[in-house]
Design a protein around this motif. Sequence first.
Motif, PDB file in Angstrom:
ATOM      1  N   LYS A  63       0.858  -1.292  -0.074  1.00 52.73           N
ATOM      2  CA  LYS A  63      -0.058   0.006   0.011  1.00 52.73           C
ATOM      3  C   LYS A  63       0.852   1.332   0.044  1.00 52.73           C
ATOM      4  N   MET A  64       1.861   1.369   1.041  1.00 53.29           N
ATOM      5  CA  MET A  64       2.832   2.401   0.673  1.00 53.29           C
ATOM      6  C   MET A  64       3.406   2.431  -0.410  1.00 53.29           C
ATOM      7  N   LEU A  65       3.895   1.688  -1.196  1.00 59.02           N
ATOM      8  CA  LEU A  65       4.598   1.595  -2.416  1.00 59.02           C
ATOM      9  C   LEU A  65       3.721   2.185  -3.609  1.00 59.02           C
ATOM     10  N   LEU A  66       2.310   1.654  -3.522  1.00 62.73           N
ATOM     11  CA  LEU A  66       1.318   2.221  -4.473  1.00 62.73           C
ATOM     12  C   LEU A  66       0.709   3.454  -4.271  1.00 62.73           C
ATOM     13  N   CYS A  67       0.470   3.771  -2.999  1.00 64.32           N
ATOM     14  CA  CYS A  67      -0.252   5.153  -2.750  1.00 64.32           C
ATOM     15  C   CYS A  67       0.391   6.159  -2.214  1.00 64.32           C
ATOM     16  N   CYS A  68       1.765   6.092  -1.664  1.00 62.60           N
ATOM     17  CA  CYS A  68       2.479   7.229  -1.499  1.00 62.60           C
ATOM     18  C   CYS A  68       3.817   7.627  -2.341  1.00 62.60           C
ATOM     19  N   PRO A  69       3.611   8.688  -3.216  1.00 63.75           N
ATOM     20  CA  PRO A  69       4.496   8.832  -4.124  1.00 63.75           C
ATOM     21  C   PRO A  69       6.081   9.260  -3.594  1.00 63.75           C
ATOM     22  N   VAL A  70       6.211   9.633  -2.318  1.00 60.19           N
ATOM     23  CA  VAL A  70       7.571   9.943  -2.070  1.00 60.19           C
ATOM     24  C   VAL A  70       8.296   8.513  -1.999  1.00 60.19           C
ATOM     25  N   VAL A  71       7.497   7.508  -1.447  1.00 61.57           N
ATOM     26  CA  VAL A  71       7.888   6.175  -1.231  1.00 61.57           C
ATOM     27  C   VAL A  71       8.345   5.482  -2.694  1.00 61.57           C
ATOM     28  N   THR A  72       7.385   5.600  -3.578  1.00 65.94           N
ATOM     29  CA  THR A  72       7.745   5.157  -4.963  1.00 65.94           C
ATOM     30  C   THR A  72       8.703   5.792  -5.689  1.00 65.94           C
ATOM     31  N   ILE A  73       8.989   7.138  -5.388  1.00 67.23           N
ATOM     32  CA  ILE A  73       9.849   7.752  -6.024  1.00 67.23           C
ATOM     33  C   ILE A  73      11.380   7.232  -5.544  1.00 67.23           C
ATOM     34  N   LEU A  74      11.505   7.375  -4.214  1.00 64.98           N
ATOM     35  CA  LEU A  74      12.631   6.705  -3.286  1.00 64.98           C
ATOM     36  C   LEU A  74      12.942   5.335  -3.807  1.00 64.98           C
ATOM     37  N   CYS A  75      11.922   4.450  -3.865  1.00 66.22           N
ATOM     38  CA  CYS A  75      12.206   2.971  -4.219  1.00 66.22           C
ATOM     39  C   CYS A  75      12.577   2.957  -5.751  1.00 66.22           C
ATOM     40  N   THR A  76      12.199   3.540  -6.648  1.00 71.53           N
ATOM     41  CA  THR A  76      12.485   3.740  -7.968  1.00 71.53           C
ATOM     42  C   THR A  76      13.945   4.129  -8.128  1.00 71.53           C
ATOM     43  N   TYR A  77      14.290   5.140  -7.209  1.00 76.38           N
ATOM     44  CA  TYR A  77      15.728   5.631  -7.185  1.00 76.38           C
ATOM     45  C   TYR A  77      16.614   4.612  -6.810  1.00 76.38           C
ATOM     46  N   VAL A  78      16.559   3.986  -5.602  1.00 75.59           N
ATOM     47  CA  VAL A  78      17.278   2.863  -4.992  1.00 75.59           C
ATOM     48  C   VAL A  78      17.378   1.826  -6.239  1.00 75.59           C
ATOM     49  N   ALA A  79      16.174   1.278  -6.653  1.00 72.61           N
ATOM     50  CA  ALA A  79      16.420   0.165  -7.541  1.00 72.61           C
ATOM     51  C   ALA A  79      17.299   0.596  -8.711  1.00 72.61           C
ATOM     52  N   ILE A  80      17.236   1.594  -9.200  1.00 70.59           N
ATOM     53  CA  ILE A  80      18.183   2.050 -10.309  1.00 70.59           C
ATOM     54  C   ILE A  80      19.627   2.082  -9.667  1.00 70.59           C
ATOM     55  N   LEU A  81      19.932   2.461  -8.589  1.00 75.69           N
ATOM     56  CA  LEU A  81      21.005   2.530  -8.265  1.00 75.69           C
ATOM     57  C   LEU A  81      21.489   1.031  -8.024  1.00 75.69           C
ATOM     58  N   TYR A  82      20.784   0.286  -7.223  1.00 75.85           N
ATOM     59  CA  TYR A  82      21.246  -1.220  -7.072  1.00 75.85           C
ATOM     60  C   TYR A  82      21.431  -1.601  -8.586  1.00 75.85           C
ATOM     61  N   GLY A  83      20.635  -1.534  -9.462  1.00 74.16           N
ATOM     62  CA  GLY A  83      20.811  -2.063 -10.823  1.00 74.16           C
ATOM     63  C   GLY A  83      21.930  -1.702 -11.559  1.00 74.16           C
ATOM     64  N   THR A  84      22.483  -0.499 -11.177  1.00 72.45           N
ATOM     65  CA  THR A  84      23.734  -0.029 -11.920  1.00 72.45           C
ATOM     66  C   THR A  84      24.861  -0.553 -11.234  1.00 72.45           C
ATOM     67  N   LEU A  85      24.631  -0.755  -9.815  1.00 68.84           N
ATOM     68  CA  LEU A  85      25.941  -1.550  -9.096  1.00 68.84           C
ATOM     69  C   LEU A  85      25.923  -2.925  -9.428  1.00 68.84           C
ATOM     70  N   TYR A  86      24.855  -3.554  -9.720  1.00 70.57           N
ATOM     71  CA  TYR A  86      24.932  -4.923 -10.048  1.00 70.57           C
ATOM     72  C   TYR A  86      25.547  -5.200 -11.593  1.00 70.57           C
ATOM     73  N   LEU A  87      25.182  -4.205 -12.429  1.00 74.90           N
ATOM     74  CA  LEU A  87      25.777  -4.357 -13.903  1.00 74.90           C
ATOM     75  C   LEU A  87      27.254  -4.219 -13.547  1.00 74.90           C
ATOM     76  N   LEU A  88      27.582  -3.227 -12.981  1.00 69.67           N
ATOM     77  CA  LEU A  88      29.026  -2.809 -12.518  1.00 69.67           C
ATOM     78  C   LEU A  88      29.792  -4.097 -12.022  1.00 69.67           C
ATOM     79  N   PHE A  89      29.321  -4.589 -11.110  1.00 72.37           N
ATOM     80  CA  PHE A  89      30.096  -5.710 -10.580  1.00 72.37           C
ATOM     81  C   PHE A  89      30.000  -7.045 -11.273  1.00 72.37           C
TER      82      PHE A  89
END
Length: 118
Positions: A63-89
């Motif tokens: 519910k928090m992920l889908l209803c709170c825009p701040v949580v959605t934006i931060l989760c997307t940002y962290v997902a992009i960061l982790y994806g980039t780090l995974y790709l790098l490693f």
Amino acid sequence: MTEIGVVNIVAFCVLKETYPPVLLERKAARLRRETGNAEYRSKLASNNTSTELFKRSIIRPTKMLLCCPVVTILCTYVAILYGTLYLLFATYSFVFKEVYGFSTSGAGLVFLAGGAGV
């Protein structure tokens, strides 16, 4: 092991518990044991079954992920960061082995620089 890890282990072994639900549950368990009365229960003890707790722990963050825009934006940002780090490693060993001709052990040593930097 880092200094923080050592401090955490020492604190875990030396310091007393301060979380009220845990303290009350321990007290209730002691009273049940001493008196033989199974009616003693902590005021903060949950009456929910494990299935209800599992459902609640899945539904509330969703519910928090889908209803709170701040949580959605931060989760997307962290997902992009982790994806980039995974790709790098994931490409480290390939690039150093195939492109630069490092041996397998030499390509593995490349990870030490990142570990030291962290």
